[in-house]
Write a protein that holds these residues in place. Structure first.
Motif: not given
Lengths: 261, 147
Positions: A186-192
Motif C-alpha cells: 500500500g501507499g498514498y496516493p499510489t501503491g505498488k
C-alpha cells in the motif's frame, strides 16, 4: 360716459386683434387650437395611468415575490432532503455492488458496518467502523465492489481497518489479464506491486484484483489499476505502480466479509 | 359679486377648461369662462373682464383676436340689452338668456375662424354638447353664487 369710452376702446382693440396674423400655414393644414393642450392633457393622463398601473404591478410583484420566497424555501429544504436521499442511495448502491460480487452459495459471514472514523491526515490510510461483536481481525472490508482494506484491530464497539493506502499494508493480488499473483504494497496516493519480475507480462491498464489463498471462495474484489510499469535494465524486479480504486473517505457504510466457521 | 368667489371660480374653471372640457379636434369646445362673464354682467367692468378672459383663451388656443372680440362684443351688447329690457334678477330667464349668449358667441367664433383661416372642422353634436356643458357650468356657478 367713462364706461362707454372704455367699452368702445375694448371693442376697437378686440376688433383689430382679429387681424393680427397667426401661424396661418399651420392652421390651414389642420386647425386644432387645443392640439398642444390635448397633448399635455394626454401626457398627464398617461402619467396618471402609468402611475396607477405601476403601483398595481408593484403590488402584484410584491405578492409574487412573497410567494416565490416561500416556494424557494420549500425547494431548498426539498433539495437538502433529496441530496440526503441521493447520498443514502449511493451508499446502498456501493453496498449492493459489493454484495453482488459475493457468491451467496459460499454462505460467508457478511456484515454491513457503519464507518465512524476517517484518517484526518487525508492519506486515507485507515478507517474506523462499528463493530457488532462478530467482526474479527483479518476480515475483508469492501465497498462498491472495491477492496477497501483489512480489519487490523478490533475493540469492543469499533474496529480499525487498514486500507490499501496504508504503507504497512501488504496483500496478495491477482492480475486479471495474465492470471499472475503478486504482492501488493500500500501507499498514498499510489501503491505498488513489489515482486513482478522483468519477464512478467504486466502492462499499464491491467486490473488488479484481491485474492486470498486461504479462502478461494472470497470474491475477486478490485484493488486498483496499473498506471505505470518501469522496466529498468539492471533491475530484476519491475517497478509497477498501482492506483487503488477504493476511496474510503466517501463511504458511509462498508461490507465486512468474515471467515466462515 | 364677491371677489373671492370670482377668483375661486376662475381657478376651478381654468383647470376644467384646460384639462377636461375641450373637444377632440373639432371646434366647438365648451368655453367655461362664459358663465363667469355672464354672471358678472351687472358689474360695470364686466366687458373688461370678458376682454381679459378672451385674451387668455386666445393665448391658450393660439387664435389671437377671436375669443377677445366675441367675448367683449357680446358682453357689451348684453349689458346694453339687459339695462333696458330685462330685469336680471328674474331667475328663470337667466338660463335661456345665457344659452342664447353662448350660442351667439360660438357662432361668431366659428364665423371669424372660417373668415380668417378658411378652414374649420365643426360637428353639430359636439357643438350641442359644448353648449350643454356651458349651461351646466352656468347652473352650477349660479347655485354657488346664491349661497
Amino acid at each position: 360716459m367713462r364706461l362707454n369710452l372704455l367699452y368702445l376702446f375694448l371693442l376697437i382693440i378686440s376688433l383689430f386683434s382679429i387681424f393680427i396674423p397667426t401661424q396661418t400655414s399651420y392652421i390651414l393644414i389642420k386647425y386644432n387650437p387645443f392640439n398642444y393642450i390635448n397633448s399635455y392633457r394626454l401626457s398627464i393622463y398617461a402619467f396618471g395611468r402609468d402611475l396607477i398601473s405601476n403601483y398595481v404591478n408593484l403590488l402584484n410583484a410584491q405578492k409574487e415575490n412573497a410567494l416565490l420566497k416561500k416556494k424557494l424555501a420549500y425547494y431548498e429544504t426539498f433539495i437538502n432532503e433529496l441530496s440526503k436521499c441521493q447520498n443514502e442511495s449511493r451508499q446502498l448502491y456501493y453496498i449492493s455492488n459489493s454484495l453482488s460480487f459475493i457468491n451467496p452459495s459460499t454462505n460467508p459471514n457478511i456484515y454491513v458496518s457503519k464507518v465512524i472514523g476517517y484518517d484526518l491526515s487525508g492519506k486515507k490510510s485507515f478507517i474506523e467502523i462499528e463493530n457488532n461483536g462478530h467482526i474479527k481481525e483479518g476480515d475483508i472490508v469492501s465497498s462498491n465492489g472495491y477492496f477497501v482494506g483489512i480489519v487490523s484491530k478490533t475493540y469492543k464497539n469499533t474496529a480499525y481497518v487498514m486500507t490499501v493506502y496504508n504503507k504497512k499494508f501488504h496483500t496478495l493480488v491477482y492480475d486479471y489479464a495474465t492470471g499472475d499473483t503478486y504482492i501488493y504494497k500500500g501507499g498514498y496516493p499510489t501503491g505498488k506491486i513489489i515482486n513482478a519480475s522483468s519477464r512478467d507480462n504486466i502492462n499499464v491498464g491491467d486490473l488488479i484484483y484481491f485474492r486470498s489463498l486461504k479462502n478461494q471462495e472470497i470474491p475477486y474484489l478490485l484493488v486498483g489499476k496499473v498506471i505505470s510499469v518501469n522496466r529498468a535494465k539492471n533491475l530484476f524486479f519491475l517497478n509497477v505502480i498501482v492506483q487503488p480504486l477504493a476511496n474510503p473517505n466517501i463511504y458511509d457504510f462498508v461490507v465486512v466479509v468474515g471467515n466462515r466457521k | 359679486m364677491n371677489k373671492k368667489y370670482f377668483f375661486l371660480s376662475f381657478i376651478v374653471l381654468f383647470i376644467l377648461e384646460f384639462f377636461l372640457l375641450e373637444g377632440s379636434g373639432t371646434y366647438p369646445f365648451p368655453e367655461a369662462f362664459l358663465p363667469l362673464v355672464f354672471l358678472s354682467i351687472e358689474n360695470p367692468y364686466a366687458p373688461l373682464k370678458a376682454f381679459l378672459l378672451g385674451v387668455l383663451m386666445d393665448l391658450s388656443a393660439n387664435t389671437f383676436g377671436i375669443f377677445t372680440f366675441s367675448y367683449t362684443f357680446y358682453t357689451i351688447l348684453a349689458r346694453f340689452l339687459f339695462s333696458y329690457t330685462i330685469d336680471f334678477e328674474d331667475d328663470y330667464l337667466k338660463l335661456p338668456a345665457f344659452s342664447v349668449f353662448d350660442i351667439l358667441v360660438k357662432i361668431t367664433n366659428v364665423a371669424i375662424i372660417y373668415i380668417k383661416y378658411g378652414y374649420i372642422r365643426i360637428g353639430f353634436i359636439s357643438f350641442a354638447m359644448a353648449v350643454l356643458v356651458d349651461c351646466l357650468i352656468f347652473l352650477a356657478l349660479n347655485m354657488f353664487y346664491k349661497k
